[in-house]
Design an enzyme around this catalytic site. Structure first.
Site, PDB file in Angstrom:
ATOM      1  N   GLY A 301       2.054   0.162  -2.643  1.00  0.00           N
ATOM      2  CA  GLY A 301       1.967  -0.158  -1.221  1.00  0.00           C
ATOM      3  C   GLY A 301       0.922  -1.471  -1.301  1.00  0.00           C
ATOM      4  O   GLY A 301       0.888  -2.162  -2.164  1.00  0.00           O
ATOM      5  N   SER A 302       0.140  -1.257   0.009  1.00  0.00           N
ATOM      6  CA  SER A 302      -0.557  -2.636   0.129  1.00  0.00           C
ATOM      7  C   SER A 302      -2.022  -2.722  -0.771  1.00  0.00           C
ATOM      8  O   SER A 302      -2.456  -3.714  -0.665  1.00  0.00           O
ATOM      9  CB  SER A 302      -1.048  -2.592   1.449  1.00  0.00           C
ATOM     10  OG  SER A 302       0.218  -2.567   2.600  1.00  0.00           O
TER      11      SER A 302
END
Length: 720
Positions: A301-302
């Site tokens: 993810g981020s």
């Protein structure tokens, strides 16, 4: 008659001479027969090695337990008033079923076993019986039930880094003996080193088994297994376990993983996951034997945007004040969406990073070039094992087959990593460009000789970025916590500057595609503190928490991070007021100098001397010479003579352990955190061996306060 008796005498004489000269009778060696009958040999058991934390707190060790045996042969009893065998199998079975994990009917079947055995045992149900249970059974006064001492593997901390430590249990060997064998985790991986070598005692006895006066005892001492010292810190591990348990009870996620490390060295200070289990009874181990921080791969993810940013800055392709159109961006025939597809208009790249914009990362990739980006991911160690000293490590996969794979990897989708890879890569950001290899084994020691079998230390894995780049990345990561538009505002701490990045990742389905929905994501945070000189880094991942309508995905991760990070920094004596500007002093070698002179010198340098002894020449000091210490730190100076007890008020557990080791006083430390009270008053001269009890409180109790309400946008799942 003379000839007959004379012949018999000659025959007997010849027989005696033959036996004396050959030592045999009817083909048997008389010497061997005597040895078999009168030579006694006993095994001397060896202890399995201990597993300890960095401060020598016990994590796993052998402890005394008991094995229960039932004597069932009636002929053993010679006095009916004092029976020595099981007289009433039905009653005995009924009573024992209340104390051991075996059905009454199964116990009865063993007690009434055919074939007139002398005694029977009860398998695993009759082993590893505690002293309390043994006494309770003895109180029942059951004839024929006896106990023999045994050892069991004991884990005093319960669920404590359980998937890392693993467990060991007794197993029946081919020769019918019982042996403790590692079955999981470090207990399994280092089973050979932990396993001791039994010794023996042999001697010649009379027919009653007593040592003959002319016999010599031959003793082959047992060799205990090696002790393994870990980099784990029991206090920090407990902070992590307690906070994860609270979050598990509150949000009921499918799983959680967390790691705390020292970025300067790569030492793993704490590691845990949920669900977990108690290694003493293995309750909770039904579903997952994997150490998820090492053996499981995830889409990051981020959190991956940290390393995309670092690659752009280090390659000279970061333009924080230039603007781009947020919301959507079409590249290579695919449309990349921000978590708000409408975007925030034309914003700067700095604001885009603070808002966790996927389109900003896609633009950055285009500016620096995909090949440059992939080269930096290689330098950060993604796609290959870290080499941590644990089994079963996965390597993850950086997708590069199609050009769009590199774009989605820039914001953490598609490619996979392990939590320990994220920790390793973050050490480069926190440690001014030097990436440290993570490790959990500090040293392995032979307790029989004191010799060091293995002595691990920090290893610089690579230098993927410059020190200036690392500093700049930390400052930008800190802005995601402090900025009004930052996605990590919930992770702010009182008194400490935090840098980090939130993450929200899709979870792939087994049959293809991804789960979708607020309670169907993997929420994570990768962060550090303090920003200027990070002492701790931490990764947290929470899969599918059960969130209320008003709750955001970052809340469970923030609850763990804030509790563990703040308590750990305070435990390590990194006080909030020292964070803004830390002044350090390099200690000279004080050995042999007058303690009175040294004491004045230390006070003038802003340090706090602690004299252990009555004064005179310094014979030992801690910290050692040439080490840097922060102003206000304690410096321990040992001299000869009786010890005058100082005031331990507000001392940390670490300082108490140092004082206890150097002074060799009988100090009993109760609790964790900071000293609240001591049983012997300050300025008392210690002249006897009476115990000195020192009680501590945790920082959570000292600094307890209500969590802040934060209205910042959380990092939502990007779409593509």
């Amino acid at each position: 008659m003379f000839l007959i008796y004379g012949g018999l005498f000659l025959l007997l004489f010849w027989r005696i001479v033959h036996i004396q000269t050959t030592g045999e009778l009817k083909g048997y060696s008389l010497e061997a027969e005597a040895a078999a009958r009168y030579a006694k040999e006993y095994n001397l058991s060896a202890n399995r090695g201990r597993i300890l934390d960095r401060n020598e707190n016990i994590i796993a060790e052998d402890t005394l337990s008991y094995k229960m045996i039932a004597v069932v042969r009636k002929s053993v009893t010679t006095n009916a008033d004092k029976p020595k065998h099981v007289v009433d199998p039905a009653k005995t079975a009924r009573v024992l079923a209340e104390y051991i994990p075996m059905e009454e009917k199964d116990i009865y079947a063993r007690l009434t076993k055919e074939g007139d055995p002398y005694q029977v045992e009860f398998g695993s149900a009759g082993r590893n019986i505690s002293h309390e249970v043994m006494n309770a059974i003895k109180e029942e006064k059951l004839p024929g039930i006896i106990f023999v001492s045994d050892t069991k593997r004991y884990y005093p901390n319960g669920a404590f880094a359980s998937h890392l430590i693993g467990f060991a249990q007794e197993e029946k060997q081919e020769d019918s003996t019982m042996k403790t064998v590692g079955k999981m985790g470090l207990e399994y991986t280092y089973n050979k080193q932990l396993t001791g070598v039994p010794g023996s005692l042999s001697y010649d006895s009379d027919r009653f088994g007593y040592l003959l006066p002319s016999s010599e005892k031959v003793i082959q001492p047992a060799k205990d297994g090696a002790d393994i010292y870990l980099t784990l810190d029991k206090t920090i591990q407990n902070f992590l376990e307690e906070s994860m348990t609270r979050v598990e009870e509150k949000y009921n996620p499918e799983s959680m993983t967390a790691v705390v490390a020292n970025p300067k060295t790569g030492e793993i200070l704490a590691m845990s996951q949920r669900p977990t289990f108690d290694p003493d009874n293995r309750i909770g181990l039904e579903s997952n034997w994997l150490n998820e921080a090492i053996e499981e791969v995830i889409e990051p993810g981020s959190t991956m945007k940290i390393f995309t940013l670092a690659a752009a800055i280090d390659s000279g392709n970061w333009y924080p004040n230039e603007k781009y159109q947020s919301g959507r961006y079409t590249i290579l025939g695919s449309t990349i969406n921000d978590h708000d597809p409408n975007g925030w208009g034309r914003i700067s790249y700095l604001e885009g990073f603070q808002r966790s914009s996927n389109t900003a990362m896609a633009h950055l990739l285009e500016i620096m070039g995909a090949d440059t980006f992939i080269d930096y991911l290689d330098k950060f160690g993604f796609g290959e094992k870290t080499g941590i000293d644990l089994p079963g490590e996965a390597s993850g996969t950086i997708l590069t087959k199609y050009p769009i794979n590199k774009v989605t990897t820039a914001f953490g989708q598609g490619s996979t990593v392990t939590p320990i890879q994220l920790i390793q890569a973050l050490t480069a950001i926190a440690n001014d460009g030097q990436m440290m290899q993570p490790f959990v084994i500090d040293k392995i020691v032979d307790p029989n000789t004191g010799g060091i079998i293995l002595d691990d230390g920090p290893i610089i894995k690579d230098n993927p970025i410059s020190a200036e780049t690392a500093k700049q990345v930390r400052e930008i990561l800190a802005s995601t916590v402090t900025s009004e538009v930052g996605t990590a505002r919930r992770f702010a701490l009182d008194g400490y500057d935090v840098a980090g990045k939130t993450g929200t990742a899709q979870i792939p389905k087994e049959g293809g595609g991804y789960y979708w929905g607020k309670n169907q994501f993997l929420y994570s945070f990768l962060g550090m503190a303090p920003v200027d000189d990070p002492q701790l880094i931490m990764y947290i991942a929470i899969e599918k928490p059960k969130l209320a309508e008003t709750e955001s995905g970052s809340e469970p991760a923030a609850e763990i991070f804030k509790s563990v990070m703040e308590n750990s920094l305070k435990y390590l004596n990194i006080n909030p007021e020292q964070v803004a500007e830390v002044q350090t002093t390099k200690l000279p070698d004080y050995i042999g100098q007058a303690s009175e002179t040294v004491q004045v010198e230390l006070i003038n340098k802003g340090l706090t001397p602690v004299i252990i002894g009555e004064g005179g020449s310094v014979i030992e000091q801690y910290p050692k010479a040439d080490l840097q210490v922060t102003n206000g730190s304690l410096v321990f100076l040992k001299t000869d003579g009786p010890i005058t007890l100082p005031s331990f008020e507000n001392w940390s557990l670490r300082n108490m352990l140092i004082y206890k080791t150097m002074s060799q006083l009988p100090i009993e430390i109760v609790g964790e955190g900071y000293v609240e009270s001591q049983s012997v008053s300050a300025n008392t001269v210690i002249l006897d061996t009476s115990p000195i009890v020192v009680k501590l409180k945790t920082p959570a109790q000292i600094y307890a306060q209500e969590p802040e309400e934060v209205d910042a946008e959380e990092d939502q799942l990007p779409q593509d």
